[in-house]
Design an enzyme around this catalytic site. Structure first.
Site, PDB file in Angstrom:
ATOM      1  N   GLU A  36      43.688  60.963  38.245  1.00 16.05           N
ATOM      2  CA  GLU A  36      42.771  60.378  39.239  1.00 16.05           C
ATOM      3  C   GLU A  36      42.913  58.858  39.195  1.00 16.05           C
ATOM      4  O   GLU A  36      42.963  58.266  38.124  1.00 16.05           O
ATOM      5  CB  GLU A  36      41.332  60.822  38.913  1.00 16.05           C
ATOM      6  N   ARG A 123      26.798  65.090  46.243  1.00 12.71           N
ATOM      7  CA  ARG A 123      28.182  65.129  45.782  1.00 12.71           C
ATOM      8  C   ARG A 123      28.325  64.707  44.318  1.00 12.71           C
ATOM      9  O   ARG A 123      29.038  65.351  43.531  1.00 12.71           O
ATOM     10  CB  ARG A 123      28.997  64.192  46.673  1.00 12.71           C
ATOM     11  N   ARG A 205      26.071  56.948  56.511  1.00 11.81           N
ATOM     12  CA  ARG A 205      25.405  57.958  55.690  1.00 11.81           C
ATOM     13  C   ARG A 205      24.357  57.303  54.823  1.00 11.81           C
ATOM     14  O   ARG A 205      24.557  56.200  54.324  1.00 11.81           O
ATOM     15  CB  ARG A 205      26.400  58.614  54.725  1.00 11.81           C
TER      16      ARG A 205
END
Ligand SMILES: *[C@@H]1O[C@H](CO)[C@@H](O)[C@H](O)[C@H]1NC(C)=O
Ligand SMILES: *[C@@H]1O[C@H](CO)[C@@H](O)[C@H](O)[C@H]1NC(C)=O
Ligand SMILES: *[C@@H]1O[C@H](CO)[C@@H](O)[C@H](O)[C@H]1NC(C)=O
Ligand SMILES: *[C@@H]1O[C@H](CO)[C@@H](O)[C@H](O)[C@H]1NC(C)=O
Length: 470
Positions: A36, A123, A205
């Site tokens: 990542e 999330r 958002r």
């Protein structure tokens, strides 16, 4: 007898689909490592939602994933035992100032979303739960993939990262998001399909504390999933974090272009924005929608939405590289998460079949590359039509919500019929059918392989080639 060498899979990208794929592979005793580029899994807190279909795929991948989702999921409506199975569509635009009470934000229709509907999650909380299922040694952070190299003689692919370090893999799965490096390596850096393009939509958002949202929206609207439709924009909201927060997403049209790079270098996919910008965009809308906008913080980010609509990828596979869930599309309802989970299940199922074939092979070292290539060809064949449909359908669905899709315009009856048909195609996916297609495809491709190659020496998988300049 010698143990067959284990297949080692590299996943590029530690988002939700990357993690779920890794968990599915670990469950099948396949060696896996995630690379990542960020410093940690924490990402910007936004809501995600899964369809019932995605939950079934997770059950197949590893029931522990379903538990992780359930630990953080917030049902639609307040009665967890008896959740609301519908997403409610409202006309957020038309209203009569002389009769606001009866005309504002009229309910247009209910869309049945299946038992329990969508499960809204925060999330960041979901990532935290999923991470618990992955051993620390299976993840490395701050690794940005640059290139890979295959040679005709070495079994494993070499990966090279921006910091100069290298790694090895039998195959590479790209779950690396919008600016997917793996997608570029598959399709070529000069191919427009290797990049996403601006959809001329931006999303704002925000998470609003429920105790602020409830007095404004009323109890029912605040605790149930709603979509407010209108010209050139739409607003979606659903409760997350056990009904303590309201996740609000406003989609707005942006006429200016948003290049991935400009004269100053790569451009961010997000930009600073203000509530004032959004007030302007919804100026002519009804009081309910404007009151939702008023709930948002003064300073916001807007996210440019890029998708693959203008330049669809002709393939998701090259040799032993593939992409999963890296087909960005316009996500304008909480409906689009399912397909990445389907990809994860398809890949884990195929890799398990490869492992089974290898356990019976007399020459696993040389058979591995060809078996993986065959498996990925099957993945491409089986998954491509649905993925390409999704990219197209997501863009069109956005036009339908905003009353500009040519076949439906402002005829809400027709709009709803289209939305229902498209949603059902997405949600009532035949998972068993997909698994059967994968099994059939794999056995037909590998049985022809075995006639001339498997078990014999020196299965040649191509000349060594450098896929990108180190
Ligand atoms: C959610 O809230 C309800 C009611 O306050 C509480 O009973 C329940 O334990 C909470 N669930 C979680 C997972 O925090
Ligand atoms: C992009 O975002 C990062 C992190 O938010 C910020 O540090 C950087 O200045 C931004 N770059 C541009 C060109 O806006
Ligand atoms: C929003 O940003 C402006 C300009 O950067 C700043 O002056 C203001 O204090 C910020 N407001 C809040 C609530 O953080
Ligand atoms: C990638 O694109 C999707 C849809 O365009 C968007 O929802 C998501 O936030 C983007 N992710 C990043 C990291 O920019």
């Amino acid at each position: 007898m010698q143990q067959p060498p284990q297949i080692h899979v590299v996943i590029v990208g530690g988002g939700i689909v990357g993690l779920i794929t890794a968990i599915g592979l670990l469950k099948r005793n396949v060696s896996v490592k995630i690379y990542e580029q960020a410093r940690s899994f924490r990402e910007i807190g936004a809501g995600v939602a899964f369809t019932a279909n995605a939950m079934t795929c997770m059950e197949h991948l590893d029931p522990a994933i379903v538990e992780a989702v359930n630990a953080v999921a917030t049902p639609n409506g307040e009665d967890a035992e008896n959740p609301n199975d519908h997403l409610r569509f409202h006309d957020g635009y038309h209203w009569d100032p002389n009769d606001a009470e009866n005309t504002d934000d009229k309910l247009l229709d209910l869309l049945h979303t299946g038992h329990k509907g969508f499960q809204g999650c925060n999330r960041a909380h979901l990532l935290d739960e999923l991470v618990k299922l992955i051993p620390k040694h299976a993840v490395e952070f701050r690794k940005r993939l640059v290139s890979y190299h295959e040679s005709g003689t070495a079994r494993r692919i070499q990966l090279r990262f921006e910091d100069g370090s290298t790694a090895e893999a039998d195959m590479i799965i790209g779950c690396d998001g919008n600016k997917s490096r793996v997608r570029q390596l598959i399709l070529g850096e000069h191919n427009p399909a290797a990049f996403v393009h601006f959809s001329h939509k931006v999303a704002y958002r925000a998470l609003v504390p429920m105790d602020r949202a409830e007095p404004v929206l009323g109890h029912f609207k605040a605790h149930n999933q709603h979509m407010h439709a209108g010209p050139d924009a739409h607003i979606l909201h659903f409760p997350v974090t056990n009904h303590t927060l309201l996740n609000v997403v406003a989609f707005v049209t942006e006429t200016d272009d948003w290049p991935l790079e400009d004269a100053n270098g790569p451009r961010n996919m997000t930009a600073d924005a203000t509530r004032e910008d959004l007030r302007e965009a919804f100026r002519a809308w009804g009081p309910t929608v404007r009151s939702i906008v008023d709930l948002l913080p003064e300073n916001l980010s807007k996210w440019a939405i890029f998708d693959a609509y203008d330049h669809p990828a002709p393939t998701y596979v090259r040799g032993r590289l593939c992409i999963a869930a890296t087909r960005p599309r316009l996500i304008s309802s909480p409906r689009a998460r399912g397909i990445g989970v389907e990809d994860a299940l398809a890949l884990c199922t195929l890799i398990e079949m490869v492992v089974n074939t290898l356990s019976e092979s007399s020459n696993p070292d040389s058979d591995t590359p060809a078996l993986i290539e065959a498996a990925l060809q099957v993945y491409d064949e089986v998954r491509m039509p649905r993925s390409q449909w999704l990219v197209k359908s997501s863009r069109e669905a956005c036009d339908i919500y905003e009353w500009k899709y040519p076949a439906t315009k402002t005829d809400w009856g027709k709009c709803m019929a289209e939305i229902t048909a498209r949603s059902h195609k997405l949600w009532y996916f035949d998972i068993e059918g997909m698994l059967n297609d994968l099994r059939k495809g794999y056995s037909s491709r590998t049985s022809s392989l075995s006639e001339d190659a498997i078990g014999s020496n020196g299965l040649v998988t191509g000349e060594g080639k450098w896929e990108a300049v180190f």
